[in-house]
Design an enzyme around this catalytic site. Structure first.
Site, mmCIF file in Angstrom:
data_model
loop_
_atom_site.group_PDB
_atom_site.id
_atom_site.type_symbol
_atom_site.label_atom_id
_atom_site.label_comp_id
_atom_site.label_asym_id
_atom_site.label_seq_id
_atom_site.Cartn_x
_atom_site.Cartn_y
_atom_site.Cartn_z
ATOM 1 N N LYS A 246 32.833 37.986 43.817
ATOM 2 C CA LYS A 246 33.414 38.149 42.471
ATOM 3 C C LYS A 246 32.770 37.134 41.541
ATOM 4 O O LYS A 246 32.736 35.941 41.834
ATOM 5 C CB LYS A 246 34.921 37.926 42.507
ATOM 6 C CG LYS A 246 35.562 38.058 41.120
ATOM 7 C CD LYS A 246 37.066 38.056 41.218
ATOM 8 C CE LYS A 246 37.699 36.687 41.121
ATOM 9 N NZ LYS A 246 37.717 36.096 39.776
ATOM 10 N N ASP B 198 34.384 40.240 37.038
ATOM 11 C CA ASP B 198 35.777 40.039 36.608
ATOM 12 C C ASP B 198 35.795 39.434 35.202
ATOM 13 O O ASP B 198 35.960 38.230 35.047
ATOM 14 C CB ASP B 198 36.434 39.105 37.639
ATOM 15 C CG ASP B 198 37.869 38.733 37.307
ATOM 16 O OD1 ASP B 198 38.517 39.447 36.522
ATOM 17 O OD2 ASP B 198 38.338 37.714 37.854
ATOM 18 N N LYS C 33 37.641 41.011 32.541
ATOM 19 C CA LYS C 33 38.942 41.346 31.937
ATOM 20 C C LYS C 33 38.841 41.715 30.454
ATOM 21 O O LYS C 33 39.436 41.052 29.594
ATOM 22 C CB LYS C 33 39.932 40.181 32.101
ATOM 23 C CG LYS C 33 40.200 39.782 33.554
ATOM 24 C CD LYS C 33 41.303 38.732 33.624
ATOM 25 C CE LYS C 33 41.626 38.300 35.031
ATOM 26 N NZ LYS C 33 40.576 37.484 35.677
ATOM 27 N N ASP D 148 39.932 44.781 23.975
ATOM 28 C CA ASP D 148 39.510 44.826 22.568
ATOM 29 C C ASP D 148 39.767 46.247 22.070
ATOM 30 O O ASP D 148 40.376 47.053 22.782
ATOM 31 C CB ASP D 148 38.018 44.432 22.466
ATOM 32 C CG ASP D 148 37.664 43.809 21.114
ATOM 33 O OD1 ASP D 148 38.139 44.337 20.082
ATOM 34 O OD2 ASP D 148 36.937 42.811 21.088
ATOM 35 N N THR E 63 49.290 36.989 36.685
ATOM 36 C CA THR E 63 50.308 36.338 37.529
ATOM 37 C C THR E 63 50.750 34.995 36.939
ATOM 38 O O THR E 63 51.749 34.434 37.359
ATOM 39 C CB THR E 63 49.788 36.133 38.969
ATOM 40 O OG1 THR E 63 48.462 35.615 38.899
ATOM 41 C CG2 THR E 63 49.771 37.421 39.742
ATOM 42 N N ARG F 240 39.071 29.413 46.813
ATOM 43 C CA ARG F 240 39.011 28.085 47.422
ATOM 44 C C ARG F 240 39.178 28.013 48.941
ATOM 45 O O ARG F 240 38.550 27.168 49.578
ATOM 46 C CB ARG F 240 39.984 27.149 46.698
ATOM 47 C CG ARG F 240 39.473 26.782 45.306
ATOM 48 C CD ARG F 240 40.558 26.332 44.394
ATOM 49 N NE ARG F 240 41.495 27.419 44.084
ATOM 50 C CZ ARG F 240 42.551 27.286 43.308
ATOM 51 N NH1 ARG F 240 42.831 26.108 42.788
ATOM 52 N NH2 ARG F 240 43.338 28.315 43.069
HETATM 53 O O1 C5P Z 1 40.689 29.933 44.700
HETATM 54 P P1 C5P Z 1 41.632 31.100 44.709
HETATM 55 O O2 C5P Z 1 41.669 31.810 46.052
HETATM 56 O O3 C5P Z 1 42.995 30.789 44.178
HETATM 57 O O4 C5P Z 1 40.917 32.126 43.708
HETATM 58 C C1 C5P Z 1 41.498 33.342 43.335
HETATM 59 C C2 C5P Z 1 40.638 34.048 42.347
HETATM 60 O O5 C5P Z 1 41.343 35.182 41.867
HETATM 61 C C3 C5P Z 1 40.277 33.218 41.114
HETATM 62 O O6 C5P Z 1 38.967 33.644 40.686
HETATM 63 C C4 C5P Z 1 41.326 33.631 40.094
HETATM 64 O O7 C5P Z 1 40.879 33.526 38.780
HETATM 65 C C5 C5P Z 1 41.532 35.085 40.474
HETATM 66 N N1 C5P Z 1 42.827 35.651 40.077
HETATM 67 C C6 C5P Z 1 44.051 35.133 40.486
HETATM 68 N N2 C5P Z 1 45.220 35.714 40.080
HETATM 69 C C7 C5P Z 1 45.187 36.797 39.295
HETATM 70 C C8 C5P Z 1 43.982 37.323 38.876
HETATM 71 C C9 C5P Z 1 42.801 36.721 39.292
HETATM 72 O O8 C5P Z 1 44.091 34.177 41.221
HETATM 73 N N3 C5P Z 1 46.323 37.358 38.945
#
Ligand code: C5P
Length: 232
Positions: free
Chosen positions: A32, A59, A61, A64, A119, A211
């Protein structure tokens, strides 16, 4: 629709991204690319990762007026990404325009999925800031149904919502779910999390993992663990 693990490459430069991806000798994980990396490096980063043989979820998003989204999606479609997304809050008309823009002359197109409510938005901020008074679960499901009506392929949602989205929008409507953590891992700033195994049981089609893989001591082993728990 095959289940897969998508690695969130939330890096600030191409150099850091390739340093990370170079660890995966012989493997080509689905990645992603989010706003940070895209705005830092531009479309070249998409082309380079694609040329290395990875599938890409771009990603960005989009949100517009329909005409602007349609034209922007046409540009993104030319980059050859596999999945891209927009905000369902842009309305059904915006989502339909996006699909039109995304569809190439030969009829093919990347998958298009919608963000429902972020979220990071909770009931209180939705009511007070956005003046939306319905329960947030209903709003999420309503936006998912709007995405389906517009002809989109699925939504980004919490793994906790994936089952309900499938109930309302059908099994083939894709759920892409971030917020995944190993049972023995750090939660970080994510609030409602699930393990890859739980996400599999609840019916997520793709998990987005950042992460727990990118910050792991051994990212390849962490990725393989995700695949074992979620896909195998
Ligand atoms: O590091 P982590 O596993 O928390 O990363 C989750 C990824 O998913 C990040 O790129 C974050 O921006 C994305 N994301 C999220 N929650 C959402 C939409 C996207 O954590 N509702």
């Amino acid at each position: 629709m095959g289940k897969d693990v998508i690695i969130a490459c939330d890096f600030s430069s191409a150099e850091k991204t390739f340093e990370f991806l170079d660890k995966f000798t012989g493997k080509k994980p689905f990645v992603k690319i989010g706003m940070e990396l895209y705005y830092a490096e531009g479309p070249a980063i998409v082309r380079e990762i694609k040329a290395r043989g990875h599938k890409i979820f771009l990603d960005l998003k989009l949100h517009d007026i329909p005409n602007t989204v349609k034209k922007s999606m046409a540009v993104l479609s030319n980059l050859g990404v596999d999945i891209t997304n927009l905000h369902a809050g842009g309305t059904i008309r915006m989502m339909e325009a996006a699909l039109e823009g995304l569809t190439r002359p030969d009829g093919t197109r990347p998958l298009l999925i919608a963000v429902t409510q972020l979220t990071s938005t909770d009931q209180e901020s939705m009511e007070n800031d956005l003046l939306i008074k319905a329960p947030i679960d209903e709003v999420v499901m309503h936006y998912a149904e709007n995405a389906k009506k517009a002809g989109l392929d699925g939504v980004v949602c919490s793994p906790l919502e994936a089952g309900k989205v499938h109930d309302r929008c059908g099994e083939s409507f894709i759920t892409v779910t971030p917020g995944v953590r190993f049972a023995d891992g750090e939660i970080g700033d994510q609030k409602r999390v699930m393990t890859p195994e739980q996400a599999k049981l609840i019916g997520s089609d793709y998990i987005v993992v950042g992460r727990p893989i990118t910050a792991a001591e051994d990212p390849v082993a962490a990725y393989e663990r995700c695949v074992r728990e979620f896909v195998d």
